[in-house]
Design a protein around this motif. Sequence first.
Motif, mmCIF file in Angstrom:
data_model
loop_
_atom_site.group_PDB
_atom_site.id
_atom_site.type_symbol
_atom_site.label_atom_id
_atom_site.label_comp_id
_atom_site.label_asym_id
_atom_site.label_seq_id
_atom_site.Cartn_x
_atom_site.Cartn_y
_atom_site.Cartn_z
ATOM 1 N N ALA A 34 50.823 -12.504 60.529
ATOM 2 C CA ALA A 34 50.548 -11.072 60.715
ATOM 3 C C ALA A 34 51.324 -10.519 61.904
ATOM 4 O O ALA A 34 51.953 -9.451 61.819
ATOM 5 N N LEU A 35 51.297 -11.248 63.032
ATOM 6 C CA LEU A 35 52.016 -10.780 64.222
ATOM 7 C C LEU A 35 53.519 -10.733 63.973
ATOM 8 O O LEU A 35 54.216 -9.840 64.474
ATOM 9 N N ASP A 36 54.010 -11.694 63.194
ATOM 10 C CA ASP A 36 55.441 -11.694 62.866
ATOM 11 C C ASP A 36 55.801 -10.458 62.051
ATOM 12 O O ASP A 36 56.837 -9.823 62.286
ATOM 13 N N ARG A 37 54.940 -10.094 61.093
ATOM 14 C CA ARG A 37 55.214 -8.903 60.273
ATOM 15 C C ARG A 37 55.160 -7.641 61.129
ATOM 16 O O ARG A 37 56.000 -6.743 60.979
ATOM 17 N N TYR A 38 54.176 -7.563 62.026
ATOM 18 C CA TYR A 38 54.062 -6.371 62.863
ATOM 19 C C TYR A 38 55.245 -6.254 63.835
ATOM 20 O O TYR A 38 55.743 -5.150 64.091
ATOM 21 N N GLY A 39 55.660 -7.387 64.405
ATOM 22 C CA GLY A 39 56.633 -7.353 65.495
ATOM 23 C C GLY A 39 58.069 -7.633 65.121
ATOM 24 O O GLY A 39 58.940 -7.656 65.989
ATOM 25 N N ARG A 40 58.338 -7.834 63.832
ATOM 26 C CA ARG A 40 59.686 -8.237 63.409
ATOM 27 C C ARG A 40 60.727 -7.178 63.767
ATOM 28 O O ARG A 40 61.820 -7.497 64.240
ATOM 29 N N GLN A 41 60.401 -5.892 63.569
ATOM 30 C CA GLN A 41 61.378 -4.844 63.849
ATOM 31 C C GLN A 41 61.641 -4.695 65.345
ATOM 32 O O GLN A 41 62.694 -4.208 65.737
ATOM 33 N N ARG A 42 60.681 -5.138 66.164
ATOM 34 C CA ARG A 42 60.902 -5.122 67.619
ATOM 35 C C ARG A 42 61.696 -6.329 68.078
ATOM 36 O O ARG A 42 62.081 -6.414 69.250
ATOM 37 N N GLY A 43 61.891 -7.286 67.188
ATOM 38 C CA GLY A 43 62.613 -8.499 67.554
ATOM 39 C C GLY A 43 61.755 -9.492 68.318
ATOM 40 O O GLY A 43 62.271 -10.308 69.080
ATOM 41 N N VAL A 44 60.427 -9.445 68.106
ATOM 42 C CA VAL A 44 59.516 -10.357 68.805
ATOM 43 C C VAL A 44 59.406 -11.664 68.032
ATOM 44 O O VAL A 44 59.026 -11.671 66.858
ATOM 45 N N ILE A 52 35.885 -7.693 75.063
ATOM 46 C CA ILE A 52 35.066 -8.548 74.209
ATOM 47 C C ILE A 52 34.835 -7.770 72.920
ATOM 48 O O ILE A 52 34.225 -6.693 72.941
ATOM 49 N N GLY A 53 35.313 -8.295 71.822
ATOM 50 C CA GLY A 53 35.161 -7.608 70.541
ATOM 51 C C GLY A 53 34.293 -8.420 69.598
ATOM 52 O O GLY A 53 34.606 -9.579 69.308
ATOM 53 N N GLN A 54 33.208 -7.827 69.157
ATOM 54 C CA GLN A 54 32.371 -8.487 68.155
ATOM 55 C C GLN A 54 32.780 -7.951 66.798
ATOM 56 O O GLN A 54 32.474 -6.816 66.436
ATOM 57 N N ALA A 55 33.501 -8.769 66.068
ATOM 58 C CA ALA A 55 34.015 -8.341 64.766
ATOM 59 C C ALA A 55 34.327 -9.567 63.933
ATOM 60 O O ALA A 55 34.827 -10.566 64.450
ATOM 61 N N GLN A 56 34.024 -9.477 62.657
ATOM 62 C CA GLN A 56 34.334 -10.561 61.750
ATOM 63 C C GLN A 56 35.738 -10.394 61.205
ATOM 64 O O GLN A 56 36.334 -9.328 61.272
ATOM 65 N N THR A 57 36.271 -11.491 60.639
ATOM 66 C CA THR A 57 37.542 -11.381 59.950
ATOM 67 C C THR A 57 37.365 -10.438 58.766
ATOM 68 O O THR A 57 36.303 -10.371 58.152
ATOM 69 N N GLY A 90 39.983 -5.945 60.316
ATOM 70 C CA GLY A 90 41.224 -5.447 60.904
ATOM 71 C C GLY A 90 41.399 -5.847 62.350
ATOM 72 O O GLY A 90 42.193 -5.239 63.080
ATOM 73 N N LYS A 91 40.718 -6.908 62.788
ATOM 74 C CA LYS A 91 40.774 -7.263 64.207
ATOM 75 C C LYS A 91 42.125 -7.850 64.613
ATOM 76 O O LYS A 91 42.525 -7.711 65.767
ATOM 77 N N THR A 92 42.846 -8.481 63.670
ATOM 78 C CA THR A 92 44.152 -9.033 64.039
ATOM 79 C C THR A 92 45.096 -7.922 64.474
ATOM 80 O O THR A 92 45.797 -8.042 65.485
ATOM 81 N N ALA A 93 45.117 -6.821 63.748
ATOM 82 C CA ALA A 93 45.935 -5.676 64.165
ATOM 83 C C ALA A 93 45.356 -5.029 65.410
ATOM 84 O O ALA A 93 46.098 -4.488 66.240
ATOM 85 N N ALA A 94 44.020 -5.090 65.565
ATOM 86 C CA ALA A 94 43.380 -4.478 66.735
ATOM 87 C C ALA A 94 43.867 -5.103 68.027
ATOM 88 O O ALA A 94 44.086 -4.408 69.021
ATOM 89 N N PHE A 95 44.035 -6.435 68.041
ATOM 90 C CA PHE A 95 44.586 -7.040 69.259
ATOM 91 C C PHE A 95 46.090 -7.248 69.162
ATOM 92 O O PHE A 95 46.800 -7.279 70.158
ATOM 93 N N PRO A 155 37.540 0.919 62.109
ATOM 94 C CA PRO A 155 36.698 1.183 63.287
ATOM 95 C C PRO A 155 37.023 0.305 64.491
ATOM 96 O O PRO A 155 37.072 0.809 65.619
ATOM 97 N N ILE A 156 37.262 -0.982 64.282
ATOM 98 C CA ILE A 156 37.560 -1.855 65.424
ATOM 99 C C ILE A 156 38.902 -1.480 66.032
ATOM 100 O O ILE A 156 39.089 -1.528 67.258
ATOM 101 N N GLN A 157 39.855 -1.057 65.213
ATOM 102 C CA GLN A 157 41.162 -0.644 65.726
ATOM 103 C C GLN A 157 41.054 0.672 66.498
ATOM 104 O O GLN A 157 41.685 0.821 67.556
ATOM 105 N N GLN A 158 40.268 1.597 66.000
ATOM 106 C CA GLN A 158 40.100 2.884 66.688
ATOM 107 C C GLN A 158 39.536 2.692 68.089
ATOM 108 O O GLN A 158 39.928 3.390 69.022
#
Length: 553
Positions: free
Chosen positions: A90-100, A44-49, A52-57, A28-31
Amino acid sequence: MPATFTDFGLHPDLLHAVAELGFTEPTPIQQTAIPLLLSGRDLIGQAQTGTGKTAAFGLPLLHGIDPARREIQALVLAPTRELAIQVADALDRYGRQRGVAVLALYGGQSYQQQFRSLRQGAAVVVGTPGRLLDLADQGALDLATVRTVVLDEADEMLSMGFIEDIERILERIPAQRQTMLFSATISKRVQELSARYLRQPESVSVTPKQLTGASIVQRYYLVNQQDKVAALTRLFEMETIDSALIFVRTRLGTGELANQLTARGFSAEALNGDLSQEARIQVLTRYRNGQIRVLVATDVAARGLDIDDISHVFNFDPPDDPEVYVHRVGRTGRAGRDGIAISLITPKDRWQLRRIEEFTHFRLEKAELPSIQQIENHRQALLMEQLEVWIRRGRCRREREVVEMLMQTGHQPEDIAAAALKLARGDEKKRPIEPLTPIKEEQFRPRERRSDRPFSRDAHPRTPSSAPTHRRAERDRDMVPIKLDIGRADGIGVNHVVASLAHYSGVNSGQLGKIRLETHHTLVDVPESLVGRLLSKNGAYRIGRRAINLERA
């Protein structure tokens, strides 16, 4: 609402990474958040760990990165070292294929190492406010090129006294930026912070219901720290364990606990970061094949562990982050099976238990450890059950021949049976039922307490008035001060300092001297002979979720 990640219009490399990680439907937070952030809005996002908030931002942040540019383009602020590492991973896993390139910066690391990492370049930096500000003040961290800022768990950062550091960091970042603020609660202080630094932000709110599976029985046992191994072995006697995963805090702890269990007759192996990839694969293969039933692991080492039939998860050391608890517990009760999650809680760990219950919206069942008599009765019942099975099978021909031979030499059948049972129960000697000590409800309570006593004074438990004054003075001359990078502004008390130093270093709390709480640091007098021991544990000390560093004052 977007039904799949492909509906967001994210970069193909990000979509590929998401698919590889097994994400199917947005939470839901990602949607809600991802489309707003992709449009460039502050949020401003009100969400607990755990929502899925890490992927949301993280996905919108990575979508806007230009991997070809070497300068820092995005900055994520997190309250603790653990969360900074977790978000960076998490960001490294998401962005590794982009070379970030993603870099985590936090206290406890060598400054020289961090200087080198910054010179090598990173597009995204994740860090704790204190260390980020230190590096910026030293000219090592250039924030002039940052275009995206994330304040993760803003309420936690404010409660830990980071407001000044956050403000100084934000003032160094260009005003033309996208700012995202995520917080479990939107307090007045969080609202004031967002009003100053966010531009016409959109607000989204997601409150999860129960985060742990309904098929998982969750209970806890209240034990003293020194009795945890004894408590665990008592539970092993009574639980029907097909396969167990035990979580401990440190790599060293995995080996120590695995050895202690094995020595007590419960075969276990350690899974930690010291193992080579080949050794890790061998351990996991033995575990999957049922050759070993018990693994002792750290959270980091257990990542990527894909086994569906774990019957029990034990929190030997409860996690500081409730989200980690959810991840641990989620390893049992999979594929429609029932699961059991057991936590060993010491009196001073109760605050962690409360945070877990608040976060998961689930109250853990408090249970009593089995008594020595209950365990002995259980052992006898199992033995009788096994004997009846073999008697019914009638497959003891050779054993009957031995019995007949002994009877021919004059032994009574009852004596032969008793001797045989004693031999059969020989393994029980390897499993001693260790005694438990009475629960110490307040292990670090000062002998004298005065609510009007200022923190900056000697607020440590004082020597009893019957002790000679000259003895205290003689002791004070042998003391040297050490400095902790946490103080009164962080909401701590003297009891927190004493508990942390004693727990993580093993030093007796009675050996500590005067404790002086200042606004942003604390001074503790300790015997010269203990300084090396205390400093050697740097990187381990914590008060709540905050990592603490020590140095000579």
